[in-house]
Design a protein around this motif. Structure first.
Motif, mmCIF file in Angstrom:
data_model
loop_
_atom_site.group_PDB
_atom_site.id
_atom_site.type_symbol
_atom_site.label_atom_id
_atom_site.label_comp_id
_atom_site.label_asym_id
_atom_site.label_seq_id
_atom_site.Cartn_x
_atom_site.Cartn_y
_atom_site.Cartn_z
ATOM 1 N N ARG A 143 0.825 -1.208 0.000
ATOM 2 C CA ARG A 143 0.000 0.000 0.000
ATOM 3 C C ARG A 143 0.862 1.262 0.000
ATOM 4 O O ARG A 143 0.576 2.230 -0.707
ATOM 5 N N ILE A 144 1.933 1.253 0.785
ATOM 6 C CA ILE A 144 2.828 2.415 0.814
ATOM 7 C C ILE A 144 3.472 2.626 -0.552
ATOM 8 O O ILE A 144 3.572 3.761 -1.046
ATOM 9 N N ASP A 145 3.905 1.534 -1.196
ATOM 10 C CA ASP A 145 4.490 1.651 -2.534
ATOM 11 C C ASP A 145 3.493 2.254 -3.515
ATOM 12 O O ASP A 145 3.848 3.094 -4.360
ATOM 13 N N ALA A 146 2.231 1.828 -3.400
ATOM 14 C CA ALA A 146 1.204 2.360 -4.298
ATOM 15 C C ALA A 146 0.979 3.844 -4.053
ATOM 16 O O ALA A 146 0.801 4.630 -4.994
ATOM 17 N N GLN A 147 1.007 4.263 -2.780
ATOM 18 C CA GLN A 147 0.821 5.679 -2.468
ATOM 19 C C GLN A 147 1.984 6.521 -2.999
ATOM 20 O O GLN A 147 1.789 7.623 -3.501
ATOM 21 N N ILE A 148 3.198 6.000 -2.871
ATOM 22 C CA ILE A 148 4.362 6.721 -3.394
ATOM 23 C C ILE A 148 4.253 6.862 -4.908
ATOM 24 O O ILE A 148 4.546 7.922 -5.484
ATOM 25 N N LYS A 149 3.804 5.802 -5.561
ATOM 26 C CA LYS A 149 3.634 5.848 -7.013
ATOM 27 C C LYS A 149 2.594 6.891 -7.398
ATOM 28 O O LYS A 149 2.787 7.666 -8.347
ATOM 29 N N GLU A 150 1.483 6.915 -6.661
ATOM 30 C CA GLU A 150 0.441 7.894 -6.941
ATOM 31 C C GLU A 150 0.903 9.315 -6.627
ATOM 32 O O GLU A 150 0.366 10.281 -7.171
ATOM 33 N N ASN A 151 1.890 9.437 -5.741
ATOM 34 C CA ASN A 151 2.392 10.754 -5.354
ATOM 35 C C ASN A 151 3.553 11.195 -6.240
ATOM 36 O O ASN A 151 4.339 12.063 -5.862
ATOM 37 N N GLY A 152 3.672 10.578 -7.389
ATOM 38 C CA GLY A 152 4.712 10.978 -8.332
ATOM 39 C C GLY A 152 6.097 10.542 -7.933
ATOM 40 O O GLY A 152 7.085 11.175 -8.316
#
Length: 345
Positions: A143-152
């Protein structure tokens, strides 16, 4: 790393506060609402995460509690090298800093102390690795990896302070969940009692229905004069009497009490007494069918070993007299598991 909550701090249970995070490039604060929006975006854009981990408050708080625990473990591991691993050498290398601890009396004793410190350190590292690689934490990392990806690609940074003690919140949530579960169970039991009251034929119909199951080695004999049933366990060489007594809830449904049924002048055996004690300690005291099913599980008491130690008798030469239900999905009646009293104490 975030610091631990202060001792004595009042920790509100609701709402669950996700720790504030900041994006280093533009110093924009990511609030709990912002984190929620990012979670929704991540769910829509990737299939690599596990969204169901975040479906309930319990799962979210459990993950945050694990993160707090892992942070505390990291702080503890930082003291492993060189301080704690080489602590047995302190009285030799620096006696003043050893706080009066005596030096090892022999090289062998020093070796044992160093070996013990090493084993304890390895155990700590393995515990941390096990938690880090656990399925629940993998879902958190995804989930953290996905959030970082979504945060550019920007790494979200913590503000440095845990706003809640999530381990305490988790304990309170579990307590509330247990209370709700108990309330639901009581409501279900009340509904079942109502069905029993409405059953045509009353307790005799329940006994006749159970007798029609033709359980091998079990004979069920209802009394003609009183609200009582005699159950004969042929293979076990045991007979038990079940009597109706006044129900504790005062709703018209009786409870059922078990006693030994021996020939006149005979004393019940220790085995019979132990079986009766277990039967009378059961839940659902009002449920006659549940009781008859539990009694029938003793028909093979002389052939069924303890599920824990896999032995017929324990150190006191006692058979497994305890029966515990093991609920099986899509199975109407429980499976009764035999145990020695000492094996579950």
């Amino acid at each position: 790393m975030a610091s631990a909550p202060k001792q004595g701090q009042t920790l509100p249970r609701m709402p669950v506060v996700v720790p504030n995070m900041t994006a280093p490039s533009n110093d924009l604060k990511l609030t709990a609402g912002g984190a929620s929006n990012m979670n929704e975006n991540a769910n829509d854009s990737t299939n690599e995460t596990t969204p169901d981990v975040w479906d309930t408050e319990m799962q979210l708080v459990s993950s945050l509690a694990k993160l707090q625990k892992m942070e505390a473990m990291i702080h503890q591991l930082r003291t492993l090298l060189p301080e704690r691993l080489l602590e047995p050498l302190a009285p030799i290398v620096n006696p003043k800093a050893a706080a009066g601890r005596p030096a090892p009396k022999s090289p062998q004793m020093l070796y044992e102390q160093l070996a013990q410190a090493s084993r304890a350190g390895v155990s700590e590292v393995q515990e941390f690795q096990s938690m880090w690689r656990s399925p629940e934490m993998k879902a958190v990392w995804d989930r953290i990896d996905a959030q970082i990806k979504e945060n550019g690609g920007r790494m979200l940074q913590p503000t440095g302070t845990w706003e809640q003690d999530y381990d305490t919140i988790l304990a309170e949530l579990r307590k509330e969940e247990q209370i709700q579960s108990d309330q639901q169970q009581r409501a279900n039991e009340e509904l079942e009692r109502s069905k029993i009251q409405a059953t045509e034929g009353g307790w005799r119909a329940i006994v006749e229905g159970f007798a029609q199951k033709n359980v091998p080695g079990v004979r069920v004999l209802p009394s003609q004069n009183e609200a009582a049933v005699t159950v004969v366990l042929v293979k076990a060489g045991m007979a038990l009497k079940v009597d109706a007594i006044a129900g504790q809830d005062g709703n018209g449904v009786p409870d059922w009490r078990v006693s030994t049924k021996t020939q006149q002048g005979q004393t019940p055996s220790k085995l019979e007494i132990a079986v009766v004690q277990c039967l009378n300690a059961r839940p659902r005291q009002w449920d006659l069918h549940y009781l008859l099913d539990m009694i029938s599980s003793y028909s093979n008491i002389k052939q069924a070993p303890c599920l824990k130690c896999n032995r017929m008798t324990d150190n006191t030469a006692t058979l497994p007299t305890i029966r515990k239900p093991s609920s099986v999905p899509q199975q109407a009646t429980p499976t009764w598991e035999p145990y020695h009293q000492a094996c579950i104490a």
